[in-house]
Design a protein around this motif. Sequence first.
Motif, short mmCIF file in Angstrom:
data_model
loop_
_atom_site.label_atom_id
_atom_site.label_comp_id
_atom_site.label_asym_id
_atom_site.label_seq_id
_atom_site.Cartn_x
_atom_site.Cartn_y
_atom_site.Cartn_z
N ALA A 9 0.83 -1.22 0.00
CA ALA A 9 0.00 0.00 0.00
C ALA A 9 0.86 1.26 0.00
N VAL A 10 1.98 1.21 0.69
CA VAL A 10 2.87 2.39 0.73
C VAL A 10 3.57 2.55 -0.61
N LEU A 11 3.99 1.44 -1.20
CA LEU A 11 4.57 1.48 -2.54
C LEU A 11 3.54 2.04 -3.53
N GLN A 12 2.29 1.58 -3.43
CA GLN A 12 1.21 2.08 -4.29
C GLN A 12 1.03 3.58 -4.10
N PHE A 13 1.07 4.06 -2.87
CA PHE A 13 0.96 5.49 -2.56
C PHE A 13 1.97 6.29 -3.39
N ASP A 21 -2.05 9.41 -10.66
CA ASP A 21 -3.26 8.59 -10.72
C ASP A 21 -4.01 8.73 -9.40
N ALA A 22 -4.97 9.63 -9.37
CA ALA A 22 -5.69 9.93 -8.13
C ALA A 22 -6.46 8.73 -7.60
N ASP A 23 -7.02 7.93 -8.49
CA ASP A 23 -7.79 6.76 -8.04
C ASP A 23 -6.88 5.74 -7.35
N VAL A 54 -6.01 14.81 -3.54
CA VAL A 54 -5.06 14.37 -4.56
C VAL A 54 -5.43 14.95 -5.93
N VAL A 55 -6.70 14.93 -6.27
CA VAL A 55 -7.14 15.51 -7.54
C VAL A 55 -6.79 16.99 -7.58
N SER A 56 -7.04 17.71 -6.49
CA SER A 56 -6.75 19.15 -6.49
C SER A 56 -5.26 19.43 -6.61
N PHE A 64 2.75 17.01 -12.69
CA PHE A 64 3.03 16.56 -11.34
C PHE A 64 3.87 15.30 -11.43
N PHE A 65 5.14 15.40 -11.03
CA PHE A 65 6.05 14.26 -11.10
C PHE A 65 5.87 13.31 -9.93
N GLY A 66 5.24 13.80 -8.86
CA GLY A 66 4.94 12.95 -7.73
C GLY A 66 5.98 12.96 -6.64
N LEU A 67 5.81 12.02 -5.74
CA LEU A 67 6.68 11.86 -4.58
C LEU A 67 7.57 10.65 -4.79
N THR A 68 8.86 10.84 -4.62
CA THR A 68 9.82 9.75 -4.80
C THR A 68 10.42 9.38 -3.46
N PRO A 69 10.17 8.14 -2.99
CA PRO A 69 10.74 7.73 -1.72
C PRO A 69 12.25 7.52 -1.84
#
Length: 130
Positions: A9-13, A21-23, A54-56, A64-69
């Motif tokens: 789930a955290v990897l999916q986040f 992908d907001a969904d 997330v959509v907003s 939006f490149f996102g969050l990279t752990p």
Amino acid sequence: MSTPVMPPAVLQFFQASQNADADAWSSAFAEDALFHDPVGTPPLEGRAAVHDLVVSVITGFSHFFGLTPTEAYTAGASVADTWHGAAITQDHRPVNWSGISVFALDDTGRIREARAYFDRAAFQAQVDAR
């Protein structure tokens, strides 16, 4: 850089954030999850509220490149991750920020509670700069 090992789930986040992908991003959360984004603000309550946020966020940027752990530490049903985020504003300026998120998972493996620690004022200053 390789992705740190973490629960699904955290990897999916993180992967869903990188795919904008907001969904998928919100479905990493339990239906009744709490999301403190960031800590110190009232938490969002429930998957639908997370989805709306997330959509907003995603639609507020031209890209939006996102969050990279960068690192992950797991202890039982809790995970702490360091990460960095990147996006491009609607008027084509880069925005970069970083933080730490702590996730608590429920017995199905979904995120029951997430606490994001980052400097929202510094993030917003980059977004608002002209």
